[in-house]
Scaffold this motif. Structure first.
Motif, PDB file in Angstrom:
ATOM      1  N   GLU A 186       0.839  -1.195   0.000  1.00 22.20           N
ATOM      2  CA  GLU A 186       0.000   0.000   0.000  1.00 22.20           C
ATOM      3  C   GLU A 186       0.874   1.245   0.000  1.00 22.20           C
ATOM      4  OE1 GLU A 186      -3.938  -1.398   2.484  1.00 22.20           O
ATOM      5  OE2 GLU A 186      -2.151  -0.805   3.630  1.00 22.20           O
ATOM      6  N   ILE A 187       0.331   2.338  -0.546  1.00 24.22           N
ATOM      7  CA  ILE A 187       1.061   3.600  -0.584  1.00 24.22           C
ATOM      8  C   ILE A 187       0.122   4.752  -0.255  1.00 24.22           C
ATOM      9  CG2 ILE A 187       2.785   2.833  -2.264  1.00 24.22           C
ATOM     10  CD1 ILE A 187       1.204   4.427  -4.399  1.00 24.22           C
ATOM     11  N   LYS A 188       0.724   5.898   0.079  1.00 21.54           N
ATOM     12  CA  LYS A 188       0.031   7.168   0.187  1.00 21.54           C
ATOM     13  C   LYS A 188       0.994   8.252  -0.316  1.00 21.54           C
ATOM     14  CE  LYS A 188      -2.980   8.078   3.372  1.00 21.54           C
ATOM     15  NZ  LYS A 188      -3.627   8.452   4.660  1.00 21.54           N
ATOM     16  N   PHE A 189       0.497   9.468  -0.365  1.00 10.98           N
ATOM     17  CA  PHE A 189       1.302  10.602  -0.786  1.00 10.98           C
ATOM     18  C   PHE A 189       1.307  11.626   0.350  1.00 10.98           C
ATOM     19  CE2 PHE A 189      -1.301   9.156  -4.519  1.00 10.98           C
ATOM     20  CZ  PHE A 189      -0.334   8.306  -5.035  1.00 10.98           C
ATOM     21  N   ARG A 190       2.514  12.057   0.752  1.00  3.61           N
ATOM     22  CA  ARG A 190       2.606  13.021   1.847  1.00  3.61           C
ATOM     23  C   ARG A 190       3.598  14.112   1.491  1.00  3.61           C
ATOM     24  NH1 ARG A 190       5.975   9.980   6.759  1.00  3.61           N
ATOM     25  NH2 ARG A 190       7.831   9.428   5.543  1.00  3.61           N
ATOM     26  N   VAL A 191       3.536  15.225   2.226  1.00  2.00           N
ATOM     27  CA  VAL A 191       4.340  16.403   1.933  1.00  2.00           C
ATOM     28  C   VAL A 191       5.571  16.433   2.832  1.00  2.00           C
ATOM     29  CG1 VAL A 191       4.396  18.930   1.947  1.00  2.00           C
ATOM     30  CG2 VAL A 191       2.359  17.727   1.121  1.00  2.00           C
ATOM     31  N   ASN A 192       6.741  16.565   2.198  1.00  3.98           N
ATOM     32  CA  ASN A 192       8.014  16.727   2.911  1.00  3.98           C
ATOM     33  C   ASN A 192       8.253  15.652   3.968  1.00  3.98           C
ATOM     34  OD1 ASN A 192       8.331  18.976   1.324  1.00  3.98           O
ATOM     35  ND2 ASN A 192       8.089  20.457   2.981  1.00  3.98           N
ATOM     36  N   GLU A 193       7.884  14.395   3.621  1.00  2.00           N
ATOM     37  CA  GLU A 193       8.130  13.235   4.486  1.00  2.00           C
ATOM     38  C   GLU A 193       7.517  13.408   5.872  1.00  2.00           C
ATOM     39  OE1 GLU A 193      12.406  12.733   4.146  1.00  2.00           O
ATOM     40  OE2 GLU A 193      12.110  11.433   2.411  1.00  2.00           O
ATOM     41  N   ASP A 194       6.372  14.069   5.920  1.00  2.00           N
ATOM     42  CA  ASP A 194       5.697  14.328   7.195  1.00  2.00           C
ATOM     43  C   ASP A 194       4.213  14.002   7.041  1.00  2.00           C
ATOM     44  OD1 ASP A 194       6.101  15.985   9.935  1.00  2.00           O
ATOM     45  OD2 ASP A 194       4.143  16.422   9.076  1.00  2.00           O
ATOM     46  N   TRP A 195       3.627  13.400   8.094  1.00  2.00           N
ATOM     47  CA  TRP A 195       2.232  12.967   8.019  1.00  2.00           C
ATOM     48  C   TRP A 195       1.242  14.095   8.263  1.00  2.00           C
ATOM     49  CZ3 TRP A 195       1.072   8.830   5.555  1.00  2.00           C
ATOM     50  CH2 TRP A 195       1.972   7.754   5.528  1.00  2.00           C
ATOM     51  N   GLY A 196       1.724  15.299   8.551  1.00  2.77           N
ATOM     52  CA  GLY A 196       0.826  16.410   8.788  1.00  2.77           C
ATOM     53  C   GLY A 196      -0.059  16.729   7.594  1.00  2.77           C
ATOM     54  N   SER A 197       0.450  16.477   6.393  1.00  2.44           N
ATOM     55  CA  SER A 197      -0.327  16.683   5.176  1.00  2.44           C
ATOM     56  C   SER A 197      -0.128  15.473   4.280  1.00  2.44           C
ATOM     57  CB  SER A 197       0.127  17.966   4.457  1.00  2.44           C
ATOM     58  OG  SER A 197      -0.590  18.153   3.258  1.00  2.44           O
ATOM     59  N   ASN A 198      -1.189  14.667   4.117  1.00  6.17           N
ATOM     60  CA  ASN A 198      -1.077  13.467   3.293  1.00  6.17           C
ATOM     61  C   ASN A 198      -2.364  13.211   2.539  1.00  6.17           C
ATOM     62  OD1 ASN A 198      -2.654  10.968   4.639  1.00  6.17           O
ATOM     63  ND2 ASN A 198      -1.846  12.290   6.276  1.00  6.17           N
ATOM     64  N   LEU A 199      -2.250  12.464   1.447  1.00  5.73           N
ATOM     65  CA  LEU A 199      -3.374  12.163   0.572  1.00  5.73           C
ATOM     66  C   LEU A 199      -3.503  10.659   0.369  1.00  5.73           C
ATOM     67  CD1 LEU A 199      -2.705  14.837  -2.210  1.00  5.73           C
ATOM     68  CD2 LEU A 199      -4.386  14.994  -0.370  1.00  5.73           C
ATOM     69  N   GLY A 200      -4.734  10.169   0.399  1.00  7.70           N
ATOM     70  CA  GLY A 200      -5.047   8.779   0.083  1.00  7.70           C
ATOM     71  C   GLY A 200      -6.277   8.741  -0.804  1.00  7.70           C
ATOM     72  N   ASP A 201      -6.960   7.602  -0.819  1.00 10.38           N
ATOM     73  CA  ASP A 201      -8.130   7.431  -1.687  1.00 10.38           C
ATOM     74  C   ASP A 201      -9.185   6.628  -0.937  1.00 10.38           C
ATOM     75  OD1 ASP A 201     -10.017   6.883  -3.611  1.00 10.38           O
ATOM     76  OD2 ASP A 201      -8.618   6.064  -5.077  1.00 10.38           O
TER      77      ASP A 201
END
Length: 240
Positions: A186-201
């Motif tokens: 599984e994968i997700k997309f996050r900003v600057n290797e931090d979970w404060g801002s991330n995107l899934g589906d």
């Protein structure tokens, strides 16, 4: 590795392939054999010829990959601005730009003025996330700090045990990551290797959701991943 042809408007009604000899073109001609790699392809419709050459530019240096100990950070061509761009995490050190992962053709900056010269001086950088833009037509470059999306997950880097695979922002809200070696997981997309801002589906429907569900990778391989933040969609395109 496989075969290619050239066609007009994504339709087979008008296509050209190899003619009577290599490098020539004819309507409805034969398939053209290719091997895996990144190329510049030039088509001359006046003389019905084509050429293909290995072509990629990347970042190398102590500020990125220990001067070539791992592959260079490859630029992606942005046809809207006619520039090459890459989203990259740099460390304090120095970088240069070189062609085809080889020192035979490289660019630096002799005056520290944002202009590149062949075999020029190293460019000093500091730790952080950046968008680097290389304009080969005008022999200029920029290095700008930025928030960068990256790929993280069991399908890529064991949820952050190694650096995320950074996306490159192009024009019109499009972000591209190529070529990403994914495994089943599984994968997700996050900003600057931090979970404060991330995107899934959340619905597994190709729509991006803030803090959304993990995205399943069912087949291992190399993928071109495209995020479109303008319409909150994404694509996972397996290339091999």
């Amino acid at each position: 590795t496989g075969e290619i042809k050239f066609r007009k408007n994504n339709d087979w009604g008008e296509n050209i392939g190899v003619g009577v000899s290599a490098g020539t073109l004819t309507a409805n001609g034969g398939n053209i054999a290719v091997t895996a790699g990144t190329y510049k392809i030039t088509i001359d419709l006046n003389n019905n010829t084509y050429s293909m050459e290995n072509f990629s530019w990347g970042i190398v240096g102590s500020g990125y990959n220990d001067c070539g100990a791992s592959p260079d950070a490859k630029f992606t061509y942005d046809y809207v601005t006619n520039t090459f761009k890459v989203g990259v995490k740099l460390v304090t050190g120095e970088i240069k730009f070189r062609k085809n992962n080889d020192w035979g053709e490289n660019l630096g900056d002799n005056g520290g003025d944002g202009t590149v010269e062949a075999d020029g001086s190293n460019i000093a950088v500091t730790n952080g996330y950046y968008i680097v833009t290389l304009d080969l037509e005008n022999s200029t470059y920029t290095i700008e700090q930025a928030d960068l999306y990256g790929v993280v997950g069991s399908g890529y880097n064991d949820w952050g045990n190694s650096p995320d695979f950074t996306f490159t922002p192009l024009s019109n809200g499009v972000w591209v990551a190529e070529i990403v070696p994914l495994t089943v997981g599984e994968i997700k997309f996050r900003v600057n290797e931090d979970w404060g801002s991330n995107l899934g589906d959340n619905g597994a429907d190709g729509t991006l959701d803030a803090d959304g569900s993990n995205i399943a990778v069912t087949t291992a391989g190399n993928y071109r991943i495209i995020l479109n933040t303008a319409n909150s969609t994404y694509q996972l395109n397996r290339v091999n």
